[in-house]
Design an enzyme around this catalytic site. Structure first.
Site, PDB file in Angstrom:
ATOM      1  N   CYS A 127      31.624  70.782  68.202  1.00  0.00           N
ATOM      2  CA  CYS A 127      32.616  71.348  69.116  1.00  0.00           C
ATOM      3  C   CYS A 127      33.863  71.797  68.358  1.00  0.00           C
ATOM      4  O   CYS A 127      34.473  72.821  68.690  1.00  0.00           O
ATOM      5  CB  CYS A 127      32.984  70.340  70.206  1.00  0.00           C
ATOM      6  SG  CYS A 127      33.698  68.791  69.586  1.00  0.00           S
ATOM      7  N   CYS A 159      38.345  78.641  77.503  1.00  0.00           N
ATOM      8  CA  CYS A 159      37.116  79.438  77.441  1.00  0.00           C
ATOM      9  C   CYS A 159      35.873  78.615  77.771  1.00  0.00           C
ATOM     10  O   CYS A 159      34.870  79.139  78.254  1.00  0.00           O
ATOM     11  CB  CYS A 159      36.973  80.103  76.079  1.00  0.00           C
ATOM     12  SG  CYS A 159      36.597  78.963  74.720  1.00  0.00           S
ATOM     13  N   CYS A 192       5.424  99.119  84.833  1.00  0.00           N
ATOM     14  CA  CYS A 192       4.846  98.631  83.582  1.00  0.00           C
ATOM     15  C   CYS A 192       5.553  99.305  82.399  1.00  0.00           C
ATOM     16  O   CYS A 192       5.611 100.534  82.338  1.00  0.00           O
ATOM     17  CB  CYS A 192       3.346  98.927  83.542  1.00  0.00           C
ATOM     18  SG  CYS A 192       2.533  98.282  82.062  1.00  0.00           S
ATOM     19  N   LYS A 248      -4.116  91.471  89.616  1.00  0.00           N
ATOM     20  CA  LYS A 248      -3.767  92.268  88.439  1.00  0.00           C
ATOM     21  C   LYS A 248      -4.028  93.740  88.756  1.00  0.00           C
ATOM     22  O   LYS A 248      -5.064  94.095  89.324  1.00  0.00           O
ATOM     23  CB  LYS A 248      -4.592  91.834  87.233  1.00  0.00           C
ATOM     24  CG  LYS A 248      -4.122  92.469  85.933  1.00  0.00           C
ATOM     25  CD  LYS A 248      -4.822  91.867  84.735  1.00  0.00           C
ATOM     26  CE  LYS A 248      -4.242  92.445  83.446  1.00  0.00           C
ATOM     27  NZ  LYS A 248      -4.924  91.919  82.252  1.00  0.00           N
ATOM     28  N   CYS A 260      30.386  60.024  72.259  1.00  0.00           N
ATOM     29  CA  CYS A 260      30.579  61.010  71.191  1.00  0.00           C
ATOM     30  C   CYS A 260      29.895  60.539  69.913  1.00  0.00           C
ATOM     31  O   CYS A 260      30.090  59.395  69.472  1.00  0.00           O
ATOM     32  CB  CYS A 260      32.071  61.216  70.941  1.00  0.00           C
ATOM     33  SG  CYS A 260      32.425  62.399  69.618  1.00  0.00           S
ATOM     34  N   LYS A 270       7.311  97.496  93.130  1.00  0.00           N
ATOM     35  CA  LYS A 270       7.709  96.622  92.023  1.00  0.00           C
ATOM     36  C   LYS A 270       8.569  97.405  91.042  1.00  0.00           C
ATOM     37  O   LYS A 270       8.118  98.370  90.425  1.00  0.00           O
ATOM     38  CB  LYS A 270       6.482  96.053  91.314  1.00  0.00           C
ATOM     39  CG  LYS A 270       6.821  94.989  90.273  1.00  0.00           C
ATOM     40  CD  LYS A 270       5.569  94.309  89.761  1.00  0.00           C
ATOM     41  CE  LYS A 270       5.899  93.179  88.801  1.00  0.00           C
ATOM     42  NZ  LYS A 270       4.678  92.488  88.315  1.00  0.00           N
ATOM     43  N   CYS A 289      44.613  75.312  73.821  1.00  0.00           N
ATOM     44  CA  CYS A 289      43.383  75.621  74.561  1.00  0.00           C
ATOM     45  C   CYS A 289      43.611  76.768  75.540  1.00  0.00           C
ATOM     46  O   CYS A 289      44.574  76.776  76.301  1.00  0.00           O
ATOM     47  CB  CYS A 289      42.915  74.380  75.317  1.00  0.00           C
ATOM     48  SG  CYS A 289      41.403  74.647  76.275  1.00  0.00           S
TER      49      CYS A 289
END
Length: 408
Positions: free
Chosen positions: A357, A386, A145, A52, A351, A183, A383
């Site tokens: 859906c 996507c 930080c 730390k 299902c 970092k 459709c």
């Protein structure tokens, strides 16, 4: 010497000039707050630990209470975690003694000293010399930080400025005899220039990412922000599984920008997460929040899972996974528009007729699904591919089928 848990030979990993028994490292944070805690972690089988963040003794570190808040699922699983905790409250002399003792007891596991000086670069140099003389294997510069320390002119204030990152890195490199990692902060529009600045400053490697700046939430009955410190709060650092996509993006951007070893950080809690970071260019993985939630022992299943995966894929080391997926990342304009997918019903019996859906496609898609008495029907003429309905389906009934568009 204390013998730690057995590591599969398949897990041996190189991190620049360092060699690790396995790629899993405890990140700088609460799990590495004391020498005793680091010993417990190393005994549990971690490949290394980052202390730390150590600061000069004249930099006051006083934490508030409370300083954590979380986003959890119905079964107490962790999604996101916010902290407003500061750096190590232990003195430099405490850590010098602990570094010496830990390296004596665990010589085969790496110990990295995270440091943060004042706005005066000389304080960073002094810290670097002190921790390397104590025997640490590497140094990590905390220039990222997101809370508390920026108000003092350090932390992400430095990490958001490429020139400052380059200059500070050069200053520390001048006195460093061990590898220096920088970092980086995700709280920036483009991480690539900062990674390049670290490389120009002659850094040996990069750690990415630190926590994501956030405002976690409010108690809507009292209007008080969280975490609630006597009715007030501040912006904090977001971690946990929810930030993994951000970490993956930024590690891959860094890997495409500079030829330096990278310690990937951000949302790693499973061996599968580790594999993703490795495939996108990381050499090793740092973990903090998952340890806070589940304990040091999670490293056992992560090591077991990664070793089994490597054996199944016929790789002899995590090193062989490094960057294998980078070439598959391209610009949006370069993606193939000739390939389309549409949903198919893979197993009608699975299902549960929940209709989610259908609602998703109707209100967020292209109205291609309909729920009838005998189940879901799909109109492929409507459709657009996507994939929303497939993501919504909780039973796996809907799967995707790819096809080639002849003319668009």
């Amino acid at each position: 010497m204390i013998v730690t848990m057995y590591d599969s030979p398949l897990l041996k990993t190189t991190l620049g000039s360092l060699t690790l028994e396995n790629p899993f490292i405890l990140s700088s944070g609460p799990p590495t707050s004391t020498g005793k805690m680091i010993r417990r972690g190393l005994k549990a089988g971690w490949g290394g630990a980052v202390i730390k963040t150590i600061t000069p003794d004249d930099m006051p570190i006083r934490d508030v209470s409370p300083r954590f808040t979380t986003w959890k699922g119905e079964c107490n699983e962790l999604f996101g975690f916010e902290n407003i905790e500061l750096l190590s409250k232990h003195s430099l002399s405490y850590w010098i003694e602990e570094i010496r003792a830990i390296k004596s007891e665990y010589p085969d596991q790496i110990l990295i000293a995270s440091i943060m000086g004042s706005p005066d670069p000389a304080t960073w140099q002094d810290l670097a010399e002190d921790v390397q003389n104590a025997g640490c294997d590497a140094i990590e510069l905390n220039v990222s930080c997101p809370h508390g320390m920026p108000e003092a002119g350090v932390g992400s204030v430095i990490g958001q400025n490429p020139r400052m990152v380059q200059d500070l890195t050069q200053m520390v490199i001048k006195v460093a005899d061990v590898p220096v990692y920088v970092k980086l902060t995700p709280n920036i529009t483009d991480i690539s220039p900062v990674a390049l600045a670290a490389a120009l400053g002659k850094a040996d490697g990069i750690s990415a990412i630190n926590t994501v700046g956030c405002m976690f939430g409010l108690d809507i009955e009292t209007f008080e922000p969280l975490p609630n410190v006597d009715g007030y709060s501040t912006y904090g650092g977001y971690s946990g599984p929810a930030i993994r996509p951000i970490g993956l993006k930024m590690v891959s951007q860094i890997a495409k920008t500079v030829p330096l070893p990278i310690m990937g950080i951000g949302g790693i809690s499973r061996w599968q997460d580790a594999v993703e970071y490795l495939l996108l260019g990381a050499s090793a993985l740092q973990v903090c929040t998952a340890v806070m939630w589940n304990g040091y022992g999670i490293v056992r299943r992560m090591k077991k899972g990664l070793a089994s995966y490597l054996e199944r894929k016929e790789y002899s080391s995590p090193d062989e996974l490094r960057g294998l997926s980078l070439e598959r990342l391209t610009s949006h304009q370069s993606l193939d528009r000739k390939i389309r997918i549409h949903p198919v019903i893979s197993n009608p019996g699975s299902c549960i007729r929940c209709g989610r859906c259908v609602v998703a496609c109707r209100d967020g898609g292209y109205q291609a699904l309909e729920l009838k008495n005998d189940g879901i029907t799909i109109n492929t003429d409507f459709c657009d591919g996507c994939g929303l309905c497939i993501q919504i389906c909780s039973t796996g009934t809907l799967k995707q089928k790819s096809y080639l568009v002849v003319s668009d």
